[in-house]
Design an enzyme around this catalytic site. Sequence first.
Site, PDB file in Angstrom:
ATOM      1  N   GLN A 161       0.871  -1.188   0.000  1.00 42.53           N
ATOM      2  CA  GLN A 161       0.000   0.000   0.000  1.00 42.53           C
ATOM      3  C   GLN A 161       0.904   1.233   0.000  1.00 42.53           C
ATOM      4  O   GLN A 161       1.490   1.562   1.040  1.00 42.53           O
ATOM      5  CB  GLN A 161      -0.920  -0.005   1.227  1.00 42.53           C
ATOM      6  CG  GLN A 161      -1.993  -1.086   1.140  1.00 42.53           C
ATOM      7  CD  GLN A 161      -2.703  -1.345   2.466  1.00 42.53           C
ATOM      8  OE1 GLN A 161      -2.053  -1.667   3.467  1.00 42.53           O
ATOM      9  NE2 GLN A 161      -4.009  -1.209   2.474  1.00 42.53           N
ATOM     10  N   ARG A 191     -16.731   6.668   2.800  1.00 43.27           N
ATOM     11  CA  ARG A 191     -15.980   6.474   4.046  1.00 43.27           C
ATOM     12  C   ARG A 191     -14.530   6.803   3.721  1.00 43.27           C
ATOM     13  O   ARG A 191     -13.878   6.107   2.934  1.00 43.27           O
ATOM     14  CB  ARG A 191     -16.103   5.029   4.520  1.00 43.27           C
ATOM     15  CG  ARG A 191     -15.218   4.677   5.716  1.00 43.27           C
ATOM     16  CD  ARG A 191     -15.358   3.203   6.029  1.00 43.27           C
ATOM     17  NE  ARG A 191     -14.555   2.758   7.146  1.00 43.27           N
ATOM     18  CZ  ARG A 191     -13.274   2.410   7.064  1.00 43.27           C
ATOM     19  NH1 ARG A 191     -12.616   2.478   5.926  1.00 43.27           N
ATOM     20  NH2 ARG A 191     -12.632   1.979   8.130  1.00 43.27           N
ATOM     21  N   ASP A 236     -11.109   6.643   4.243  1.00 42.52           N
ATOM     22  CA  ASP A 236     -10.316   5.664   4.985  1.00 42.52           C
ATOM     23  C   ASP A 236      -9.024   6.277   5.545  1.00 42.52           C
ATOM     24  O   ASP A 236      -8.329   6.994   4.845  1.00 42.52           O
ATOM     25  CB  ASP A 236      -9.979   4.523   4.007  1.00 42.52           C
ATOM     26  CG  ASP A 236      -9.182   3.432   4.677  1.00 42.52           C
ATOM     27  OD1 ASP A 236      -9.715   2.796   5.585  1.00 42.52           O
ATOM     28  OD2 ASP A 236      -8.012   3.227   4.295  1.00 42.52           O
ATOM     29  N   GLU A 285     -12.937   8.240   8.707  1.00 39.30           N
ATOM     30  CA  GLU A 285     -12.460   7.157   9.564  1.00 39.30           C
ATOM     31  C   GLU A 285     -11.192   7.671  10.235  1.00 39.30           C
ATOM     32  O   GLU A 285     -10.093   7.558   9.716  1.00 39.30           O
ATOM     33  CB  GLU A 285     -12.159   5.885   8.765  1.00 39.30           C
ATOM     34  CG  GLU A 285     -11.928   4.687   9.678  1.00 39.30           C
ATOM     35  CD  GLU A 285     -10.586   4.016   9.538  1.00 39.30           C
ATOM     36  OE1 GLU A 285     -10.269   3.144  10.361  1.00 39.30           O
ATOM     37  OE2 GLU A 285      -9.806   4.332   8.619  1.00 39.30           O
ATOM     38  N   HIS A 332     -15.120  -4.213  10.788  1.00 37.25           N
ATOM     39  CA  HIS A 332     -14.235  -5.201  10.177  1.00 37.25           C
ATOM     40  C   HIS A 332     -12.829  -5.159  10.770  1.00 37.25           C
ATOM     41  O   HIS A 332     -12.017  -6.024  10.475  1.00 37.25           O
ATOM     42  CB  HIS A 332     -14.170  -4.949   8.667  1.00 37.25           C
ATOM     43  CG  HIS A 332     -13.505  -3.636   8.359  1.00 37.25           C
ATOM     44  ND1 HIS A 332     -14.077  -2.426   8.685  1.00 37.25           N
ATOM     45  CD2 HIS A 332     -12.312  -3.351   7.802  1.00 37.25           C
ATOM     46  CE1 HIS A 332     -13.245  -1.462   8.332  1.00 37.25           C
ATOM     47  NE2 HIS A 332     -12.172  -1.996   7.792  1.00 37.25           N
ATOM     48  N   ASP A 333     -12.520  -4.126  11.573  1.00 30.39           N
ATOM     49  CA  ASP A 333     -11.175  -3.985  12.142  1.00 30.39           C
ATOM     50  C   ASP A 333     -11.135  -4.511  13.576  1.00 30.39           C
ATOM     51  O   ASP A 333     -12.114  -5.047  14.083  1.00 30.39           O
ATOM     52  CB  ASP A 333     -10.752  -2.509  12.101  1.00 30.39           C
ATOM     53  CG  ASP A 333     -10.308  -2.083  10.703  1.00 30.39           C
ATOM     54  OD1 ASP A 333      -9.819  -2.937   9.931  1.00 30.39           O
ATOM     55  OD2 ASP A 333     -10.449  -0.885  10.382  1.00 30.39           O
ATOM     56  N   ARG A 371      -7.757  -9.992  11.819  1.00 29.15           N
ATOM     57  CA  ARG A 371      -9.055  -9.361  11.582  1.00 29.15           C
ATOM     58  C   ARG A 371      -9.966 -10.244  10.743  1.00 29.15           C
ATOM     59  O   ARG A 371     -11.184 -10.063  10.720  1.00 29.15           O
ATOM     60  CB  ARG A 371      -8.868  -7.988  10.920  1.00 29.15           C
ATOM     61  CG  ARG A 371      -8.240  -6.959  11.863  1.00 29.15           C
ATOM     62  CD  ARG A 371      -7.918  -5.668  11.147  1.00 29.15           C
ATOM     63  NE  ARG A 371      -6.946  -5.883  10.073  1.00 29.15           N
ATOM     64  CZ  ARG A 371      -6.601  -4.979   9.170  1.00 29.15           C
ATOM     65  NH1 ARG A 371      -7.149  -3.776   9.214  1.00 29.15           N
ATOM     66  NH2 ARG A 371      -5.705  -5.243   8.245  1.00 29.15           N
TER      67      ARG A 371
HETATM   68  C1  GLC Z   1      -8.574   1.515   7.687  1.00 29.35           C
HETATM   69  C2  GLC Z   1      -9.353   0.252   7.421  1.00 29.35           C
HETATM   70  C3  GLC Z   1      -8.470  -0.925   7.665  1.00 29.35           C
HETATM   71  C4  GLC Z   1      -7.266  -0.836   6.752  1.00 29.35           C
HETATM   72  C5  GLC Z   1      -6.559   0.496   6.884  1.00 29.35           C
HETATM   73  C6  GLC Z   1      -5.588   0.731   5.768  1.00 29.35           C
HETATM   74  O1  GLC Z   1      -8.216   1.648   9.002  1.00 29.35           O
HETATM   75  O2  GLC Z   1     -10.497   0.213   8.221  1.00 29.35           O
HETATM   76  O3  GLC Z   1      -9.162  -2.125   7.473  1.00 29.35           O
HETATM   77  O4  GLC Z   1      -6.377  -1.870   7.048  1.00 29.35           O
HETATM   78  O5  GLC Z   1      -7.454   1.566   6.850  1.00 29.35           O
HETATM   79  O6  GLC Z   1      -6.265   0.987   4.566  1.00 29.35           O
END
Ligand code: GLC
Length: 615
Positions: free
Chosen positions: A240, A270, A272, A314, A381-382, A500
Site C-alpha cells: 500500500q 468512508r 479511509d 475514519e 471489520h477492524d 481481523r
Molecule cells: C482503515 C481500514 C483498515 C485498513 C486500513 C488501511 O483503518 O479500516 O481495514 O487496514 O485503513 O487501509
Amino acid sequence: MIQPVGSAMSDDHSFVGGAPALALARQRLRGDLASLYGAARAGALAEALIRIAGAAASARPAPLRALDQSRAADPAWFLSQRQLGYCAYVDRFCGTLANLPGRADWLADLGVTYLHLLPLLKMRAGDNDGGFAVSDFGAVDPRFGGPGDLARAADSLRARGISLCLDLVLNHVADDHPWAQAARAGDAHHRGFFHVLPDDEAVTRAERTLAEVFPASAPGNFTWSPDLGGWVWTTFYPFQWDLNWSNPDVLVAVAEALLDLANQGVESFRLDSVPYLWKRIGTACKDLPETHAVLGVLRTVADLACPGVLLKAEAVTATRHMSRYLGSEARPEAHLAYHNSLMVALWTSLAEETAEAVTDVIARTPAAPEATTWALYARCHDDIGWHLLITDDGPAARPRAEALSAFYGGGDSDFARGVTFQAGSGALATCGMSASLAGLEAAEISGDAGALAAAIARIRLIHALVLLLPGLPILYMGDEIGLLNDPDWRSRDRFAEDERGLNRPFMDWSRAATPVGDRVLATLRSLVSLRRENEAFRADAGCEIVPSGDARVLRVRRGTRLDRVDLLFNLSSEPVVVMIADLADPQLDLVSGDTAEPRFVLEPWAVVALVDSRP
Ligand code: GLC
C-alpha cells in the site's frame, strides 16, 4: 495532470446552489489550497477543481440531482432517528453486487437506510488488506461485479430508501495501481505521487517519530523499491503505497475519482485512514493541520458538485481530536466521523462491569458542529484498539489496556472469545465478532441456558448504547443474528493476512431461523423500533449524563424537556437497585412496556427507557 486555467469559467447554473454556492466554494478552496500549496498556486488550483466539479455537476444523472436538491434544502437530513446504517462485505453478504437487490428486503425490514459496502473496487491480486489496496478507483473488482453493476446496485438500493456508502481510500493505493506502475516504469510525474526516501539514513530519521500500524505483519513504515531506487512510504502494508498529498496533482486526481463514483450513485464515502494523509518528517504524521485542509477541499468540491453526498471520516484518533474531522460550521470537513472512542468504551465498561468508561467518553466527546454527527458502532471489520486508552489518558492507562487485551483476546474472561490482533508484537488490540466477544460463542458451546441469556443481554446492552446515544448507528453484518467468529479465517482466499479475518465471516442466512439467531434479531429489532419511534433519539437531540447513584449504572437523558427519555443502562452482571424519585410518577419503560416504580431493580445488563406516562 492539472490543466492550465482556461478563459471559460464554470457555469453557475450547473451547480445546485447556483452562484452563491460557487462563490462560497471559491473562497473556501482558495483558503485551504493556499495553506497547502501556497498563495501563488491557490487561485489556479481552485479554478481547476471548480472546473472538475462543474463537469461532474453537469453530468450528474437527474435522480441524483433531485436528491442533491432535496438534501441541500435539509442539510440535517441524516440526523433523523429513522436513519440506520449497516456495514458488510458484498461477497460475504450476497456474493456480488448483482445479488444485492435480492437481499434488500432484509436490510429494509431491519430499518436500514445507509449501507456501507466495504472495499469492492478493483484490488491488488493476492494480499490486499481486505481490499484497502485499490488498483483502480474507476472499476469494481471483477469478482464482485462488472461495468454498470455499481450504478445499478446504487439505484436499486435508493429505490428502497437506502443510501450506498463506499470506501474512498485516500492514504494509499496498491503497488499495482497505474500511478504506482507508471512511477516504477520511470515516469517522473507519477513518481511525484508517492513519497520516496533516498536512503537508509532518511528512513531512520523518519521512523524516529512514527508509530507502526501493523507491527507484527508489516513492521516499519517504508518499503524498498528496486524500480524506484528508493524507500517508498508505506504506513500500512508494504503493497500500500502512501500518496503524496503535498503534490496537488494527487488531490485533483482523487477529487475526480470521488466525483466519478458519486455520479454512479454512491451517496456517501468512508474516507479511509484520514489522519495519516499529510506527512511531515519529525512528527507522528497523524492529525496534521494540512490533513484537515485536504478534507476541507474534498468537502467543498463535493458540496459544489453533489451536495447530497455525505463524507464520513475514519479517524481513529484521540477523543479530543475527533471533532476536528467534522470541521466547523464556517469550514466544514466530514459530515460524519466514527466514534471509535465510544466503541472502545462500550467493551471496556462491559469487561470492567462499571459505567465509568462509557460515562467518561460521553462527557469527553466534543460537541459536533451543526449538521454533523458521529458514526456509532459496536463492531466493524477492524480490531478494537485498547491503545486508545493510553492515547487519551497517558502511560498510567497501560495496565488497564493490557487487562482489556487479556480479557477479550487472552482468555482472561469466562465468556469473551476473541483473539489478540498482531499477536506477539506487544500491540494491545482484539479481534472478534460482537457475539463471540459478548459470550454467545462460549454459551452455545456449553449449552448453558443462563450463559446464553447473559450473552444476549450483553449484546442488547452494547447495541442499545449504539442505537440510543447521539449519532448515526451502524450495525455490522451478522451482528443482528449473533453471527460468531469465522473459525476458518486462516484458510480463506480473502482476509488471511491478519487476525481481523476472524471478524469477517460469511453471512449465515440460516442462522436467522435458529432459536438463538431469532432471539438476537428480535432483541435488536425492538431496539431499532424504539429508536425510530422517538424524536428524542435524533442525533442532534440533547444528551445529558444524570448521576445514577451507582457506579455500575449509566443514566443519560435524551431529548428536550418536552420529549425527554431517561435511559438507564446496567453495565454489570449484578442486579442494581436504582432510584428515579426525581422523575414524575408514573414512568413508563419503553423497553419492557412496564410501569417503573420510583425505586426498582435494574437487572444485569438491563436497559430501560423511561418516559412520563401521566395522562
Ligand atoms: C482503515 C481500514 C483498515 C485498513 C486500513 C488501511 O483503518 O479500516 O481495514 O487496514 O485503513 O487501509
